[in-house]
Design an enzyme around this catalytic site. Structure first.
Site, PDB file in Angstrom:
ATOM      1  CB  CYS A 104      23.555  54.907 -57.862  1.00 41.31           C
ATOM      2  SG  CYS A 104      23.883  53.268 -58.497  1.00 41.31           S
ATOM      3  CD  GLU A 143      23.951  59.968 -56.928  1.00 42.39           C
ATOM      4  OE1 GLU A 143      23.883  58.750 -56.672  1.00 42.39           O
ATOM      5  OE2 GLU A 143      24.064  60.411 -58.085  1.00 42.39           O
ATOM      6  CE  LYS A 148      35.474  56.785 -70.859  1.00 41.65           C
ATOM      7  NZ  LYS A 148      36.263  57.061 -69.617  1.00 41.65           N
ATOM      8  CD  GLU A 190      23.009  52.035 -62.149  1.00 39.31           C
ATOM      9  OE1 GLU A 190      22.444  52.993 -61.561  1.00 39.31           O
ATOM     10  OE2 GLU A 190      24.109  51.601 -61.813  1.00 39.31           O
TER      11      GLU A 190
END
Length: 481
Positions: A289, A385, A177, A255
């Protein structure tokens, strides 16, 4: 207004709409306008994709490594041949500069496909041995089964390859997806893979693509068919996947986010460090990331470094897909623009915006390359983040403090050290609690080396032989002599 394009799921070798006809709008982030629609897949669509993948698995599991290699090599050739179409789809969904997308995504994607084609020939167990008198043991390394995979919106095209290539190289079948904001390149990739499967007379459902939102992803992860769930995404999404997968003890590959420390010592080549950090911090609008967005600089060179970094940031351009001299495009969506803006708007009084700090233009989701200094370890923008083109700078006094602050976040994906002192670089590479440590460079990835972290950055590896092995299981066979 141009005609709205219609994207479709790819299940068992056919492009199909969602069974109940529901759709989601797909927005061009350079304009903020809807340019396409994609299926909002529900339980019936997930059921169909899982049933197709499950039916294809026994055939694909029993295929030879040479067959899997041939498939992946032909997919690599097809991706190379249809690069223009893939770049167009990716840029329309993400707003990335066209030239950068071709060199920095198509080229490594093709290389990664060819790497995993080679890895397919290395799927082997352990040679027979006797560990008890009269008994011989053999280790078989086998594919896991159907894999439910969820890809993110920051690198939708390349991450799709990171997901499906090792899985099918190992003999698994896949239901993938894409993000609801960036489905176009993944749907196109599915068709390219499907054409190759048909050409080689292989099962059409080796790779299936189901579009939808987070509920679609949850349906996939909680479905009884997949033996493994793999996601690249936010920490929140990863925790939800792990919770959902726990209900029937699925294997999980996560991840997730990052907050990479970039530690610059007083003896570093400042010009080299500024150049490398500017590129690695602002590339893809900082939506990476591993982005070099949390810089720690020794107090002896702090002021010099900040001045040079602010000057470099002022020279970085954001803009449209085909504009010349543009390093990065817009943020992916209106929610991401709000998130990045919010971090800057909420800066504490002791912080100083050295460059940028504002939206660019009124159309689309562009944000200026930004540098913020004067920050403290517990500040929100240090601990969380941002996922945008915002580089923060802290001043440290010694190596121990640098290590304490570098490790003092919930993320542990990637890091870098900038120094001319080899012994210091080696000490730091040991002490930094991150899945990758770069020395005098940042954000360089190669197919042969693993990508993955610790702590809230998740577990499991992408790329490399380690990533390939993540999509296998180990079986012990013992025979009486």
């Amino acid at each position: 207004m141009s005609e709205i394009r219609t994207l479709r799921n790819y299940i068992d070798g056919e492009f199909v709409d969602a069974k109940d006809g529901r759709t989601l709008p797909v927005v061009d982030p350079t304009t903020g306008e809807v340019y396409a629609s994609s299926p909002l897949s529900g339980a019936a669509d997930v059921d169909a994709a899982m049933a197709a993948a499950a039916a294809a698995f026994p055939v694909w599991r029993d295929s030879t490594p040479s067959t899997r290699q041939k498939l992946l090599l032909k997919i690599a050739d097809a991706v190379e041949a249809r690069a223009d179409e893939l770049v167009e789809a990716e840029c329309r969904d993400t707003g990335k500069p066209r030239a950068v997308t071709r060199t920095e995504e198509i080229v490594p994607m093709v290389d990664q496909l060819r790497f995993f084609a080679g890895a397919a020939r290395l799927l082997e167990g352990k040679a027979a041995g006797e560990y008890m008198e009269g008994l011989t043991s053999i280790i078989r390394r086998e594919p896991i089964g159907v894999c439910a995979q969820v890809a993110p919106w920051n690198y939708p095209m390349m991450t799709a390859v990171w997901k499906f290539a090792p899985a099918i190289a190992a003999g698994n079948t896949v239901v993938l997806k894409p993000s609801d904001t960036t489905p176009a390149s993944t749907v196109l990739l599915a068709g390219i893979v499907g054409d190759v499967l048909k050409e080689l007379d292989l099962p059409a459902a080796v790779l299936n693509v189901v579009c939808g939102d987070r509920n679609t992803g949850q349906l996939m992860v909680e479905h009884p068919v997949p033996a493994m769930a793999a996601i690249t995404g936010s920490v929140r999404a990863g925790i939800q996947v792990a919770e959902s997968a726990a209900k029937d003890v699925k294997r999980v590959h996560l991840e997730l986010g990052g907050k990479a420390p970039v530690v610059v010592f007083g003896d570093a080549d400042i010009a080299q460090a500024v150049e490398g950090i500017t590129t690695a911090g602002f590339f893809n609008a900082g939506q990476d990331c591993t982005a070099a967005t949390r810089v720690l600089v020794h107090e002896s060179v702090h002021d010099e470094f900040v001045a040079a970094l602010a000057e470099a940031a002022a020279g970085v351009r954001t803009g449209g897909i085909d504009e010349e001299g543009v390093l990065f495009g817009p943020l992916n969506n209106v929610h991401q623009l709000a998130q990045v803006s919010g971090f800057v708007d909420r800066l504490p009084p002791h912080a100083k915006v050295e460059a940028g700090g504002h939206r660019v233009g009124e159309q689309g989701y562009f944000y200026a390359p930004t540098v913020v200094s004067g920050l403290e370890q517990e500040d929100e923008i240090i601990q969380n983040e941002v996922f945008g083109p915002v580089i923060t700078v802290q001043s440290f006094t010694d190596e121990d403090q640098a290590v304490e602050w570098a490790n003092g976040v919930d993320y542990a994906l990637a890091s870098s050290v900038w120094t001319k002192d080899h012994a210091r670089a080696m000490r730091m590479s040991k002490r930094l609690d991150f899945g990758c440590v770069w020395i005098n460079t940042h954000m360089i990835l190669v197919a042969e080396m693993p990508h993955g972290g610790y702590k809230k950055s998740g577990y499991g590896k992408d790329l490399s032989a380690y990533g390939f092995e993540d999509y296998t299981r180990i079986k012990h066979v013992m025979t009486s002599l």
